[in-house]
Design an enzyme around this catalytic site. Sequence first.
Site, PDB file in Angstrom:
ATOM      1  N   GLU A   1       0.833  -1.205   0.000  1.00  0.00           N
ATOM      2  CA  GLU A   1       0.000   0.000   0.000  1.00  0.00           C
ATOM      3  C   GLU A   1       0.867   1.254   0.000  1.00  0.00           C
ATOM      4  OE1 GLU A   1      -2.104  -0.545   3.663  1.00  0.00           O
ATOM      5  OE2 GLU A   1      -3.363  -2.155   2.903  1.00  0.00           O
TER       6      GLU A   1
ATOM      7  N   GLY B   1       2.148   4.930  -0.645  1.00  0.00           N
ATOM      8  CA  GLY B   1       1.534   6.219  -0.947  1.00  0.00           C
ATOM      9  C   GLY B   1       2.618   7.227  -1.255  1.00  0.00           C
ATOM     10  N   ARG B   2       3.241   7.711  -0.177  1.00  0.00           N
ATOM     11  CA  ARG B   2       4.255   8.764  -0.290  1.00  0.00           C
ATOM     12  C   ARG B   2       5.358   8.445  -1.297  1.00  0.00           C
ATOM     13  NH1 ARG B   2       5.147  12.101   4.074  1.00  0.00           N
ATOM     14  NH2 ARG B   2       4.173  10.513   5.366  1.00  0.00           N
TER      15      ARG B   2
ATOM     16  N   ARG C   1       1.673  20.128   6.225  1.00  0.00           N
ATOM     17  CA  ARG C   1       2.713  19.256   6.794  1.00  0.00           C
ATOM     18  C   ARG C   1       3.745  19.988   7.658  1.00  0.00           C
ATOM     19  NH1 ARG C   1       5.892  16.525   4.339  1.00  0.00           N
ATOM     20  NH2 ARG C   1       5.759  14.693   5.653  1.00  0.00           N
TER      21      ARG C   1
ATOM     22  N   TYR D   1       3.571  18.470  11.298  1.00  0.00           N
ATOM     23  CA  TYR D   1       4.632  17.527  11.661  1.00  0.00           C
ATOM     24  C   TYR D   1       6.002  18.187  11.716  1.00  0.00           C
ATOM     25  CZ  TYR D   1       1.234  14.296   9.401  1.00  0.00           C
ATOM     26  OH  TYR D   1       0.138  13.604   8.995  1.00  0.00           O
TER      27      TYR D   1
ATOM     28  N   CYS E   1      -4.120  33.362   9.642  1.00  0.00           N
ATOM     29  CA  CYS E   1      -4.001  34.030  10.933  1.00  0.00           C
ATOM     30  C   CYS E   1      -3.688  33.034  12.044  1.00  0.00           C
ATOM     31  CB  CYS E   1      -5.282  34.795  11.236  1.00  0.00           C
ATOM     32  SG  CYS E   1      -5.623  35.984   9.947  1.00  0.00           S
ATOM     33  N   GLU E   2      -2.516  32.438  11.958  1.00  0.00           N
ATOM     34  CA  GLU E   2      -2.011  31.499  12.957  1.00  0.00           C
ATOM     35  C   GLU E   2      -0.492  31.631  12.942  1.00  0.00           C
ATOM     36  OE1 GLU E   2      -3.703  29.069  14.716  1.00  0.00           O
ATOM     37  OE2 GLU E   2      -5.654  29.104  13.711  1.00  0.00           O
TER      38      GLU E   2
HETATM   39  C1  LIG Z   1      -1.407   5.989   5.207  1.00  0.00           C
HETATM   40  C2  LIG Z   1      -1.443   4.546   4.933  1.00  0.00           C
HETATM   41  C3  LIG Z   1      -0.684   3.995   3.885  1.00  0.00           C
HETATM   42  C4  LIG Z   1       0.256   4.803   3.040  1.00  0.00           C
HETATM   43  O1  LIG Z   1       1.365   5.251   3.761  1.00  0.00           O
HETATM   44  P1  LIG Z   1       2.604   5.904   3.032  1.00  0.00           P
HETATM   45  O2  LIG Z   1       3.535   6.246   4.120  1.00  0.00           O
HETATM   46  O3  LIG Z   1       2.121   7.113   2.315  1.00  0.00           O
HETATM   47  O4  LIG Z   1       3.176   4.890   2.095  1.00  0.00           O
HETATM   48  C5  LIG Z   1      -0.817   2.641   3.635  1.00  0.00           C
HETATM   49  N1  LIG Z   1      -1.647   1.867   4.364  1.00  0.00           N
HETATM   50  C6  LIG Z   1      -2.380   2.356   5.382  1.00  0.00           C
HETATM   51  C7  LIG Z   1      -3.274   1.457   6.142  1.00  0.00           C
HETATM   52  C8  LIG Z   1      -2.303   3.702   5.706  1.00  0.00           C
HETATM   53  O5  LIG Z   1      -3.017   4.186   6.723  1.00  0.00           O
END
Ligand SMILES: *Cc1c(COP(=O)(O)O)cnc(C)c1O
Length: 421
Positions: free
Chosen positions: A273, A275-276, A312, A316, A342-343
């Site tokens: 899975e 993403g980033r 971000r 973070y 305004c923060e």
């Molecule tokens: C956020 C998330 C991802 C993706 O995470 P990345 O760090 O962007 O690769 C994959 N699986 C689950 C369950 C997530 O919550």
Amino acid sequence: MDDFHYQNDELCCERVPVAKIAQKVGTPFYLYSYNTLRRHFRVFDEAFRTVPHITCFALKANSNISVLRTFIREGGGVDIVSGGELYRALKAGADPQKIVYSGVGKRIDEIEFALSSNILLFNVESAQELETIDAVATRMKKKAGIALRVNPDVDPQTHPHISTGLKENKFGVDMKKAREKYGRAKRLRSVDIKGISCHIGSQVTKITPFVDALGRLKKLIALLRKDGISIRYVDLGGGLGITYKNEVPPHPVEYAEAVIKSAEELDCTFIFEPGRVIVGNAGILMTKVLYTKSSADKNFIIVDAGMNDLIRPSLYNSYHRIQPVMGNGRKEINADIVGPICESGDYLAKGRTVPAFERGELMAVMSAGAYGFTMSSNYNSRPRVPEVLVNGGRFYVIRRREDYRDLTRGENIPSFLKVRR
Ligand SMILES: *Cc1c(COP(=O)(O)O)cnc(C)c1O
């Protein structure tokens, strides 16, 4: 990041000067490179080509349907965490049998939507959720594919807000209780146990946490198989990190090499899975300098993008490189890059050495393709910015800029507040 490069001292995305896009669509805007997106997906997916697997892009990192379509056309699946994300995935043309549904708080209507869409499986995060899914599936006369998301209790050594696989985190079910929970799942009428999953955190820059997590999963799988439970899918989640500043995360090929042997031993289909790692460095946020000012010991560069556009840094304390669009190699100053919100927490960079940006100048906030637009909001009643996709020598607005009418869409004034004349 090679698709964001300087040509004659001018920042380009693929073959398009970013200033040209800014002139056309205004600022701020998100800018993605199609060829980077596709390459990143391919590099990740092909790293696992020798084992059965599905690369399910984590939609929450970047949910634009054109971005999703890019990966779907490459054979990718989608990892969703809400009904809205399922809607987007289907709209982008995802194969439901390549959709996995994660998240700790799935509502009944969302479970119904997922079941009627015939998704591959739910990553189940609690005993109550399991019972709910079974009840809904029974009522709908469906079988729900499930994997239990276990919490392997490994430290991903990342920012505490994005670590998810420690036992104090809210995610998943305790490793020690997992076997018993699988036993219960086996007795449920409308649940089809397909596999096991985990997701240890995000922006992980070492291999060992993944290897440790998989090691723990393997032990559990052996026990489950002894119990007569068939585990056909192993979902290792996402979390592979990227370079924002000077991190040296493992290459997807290294990651693959570290887990493929186990994959073969387990004789399962692997699910990832990411993403980033796919989208983070495939996008930037373009903004413009509104004003500059200096106090006794501080320089401020005030830009037209704020924490509502890219949260971000505020959330973070994350680092995003700041680059000029023209005129590298100029005199440098130390400055805070701040937005119009305004923060006091509204900043894109703090105490950063940057070229002495001038009023009206364009600025690129790098590595903003993941958790950028998807985390943006309308705070301070600021319309959300457009998303632009470059492919070769052309650019496409894949989400238009919101206008003021978008801001009040859906709002109503009740009759008792109506103006009397
Ligand atoms: C956020 C998330 C991802 C993706 O995470 P990345 O760090 O962007 O690769 C994959 N699986 C689950 C369950 C997530 O919550």
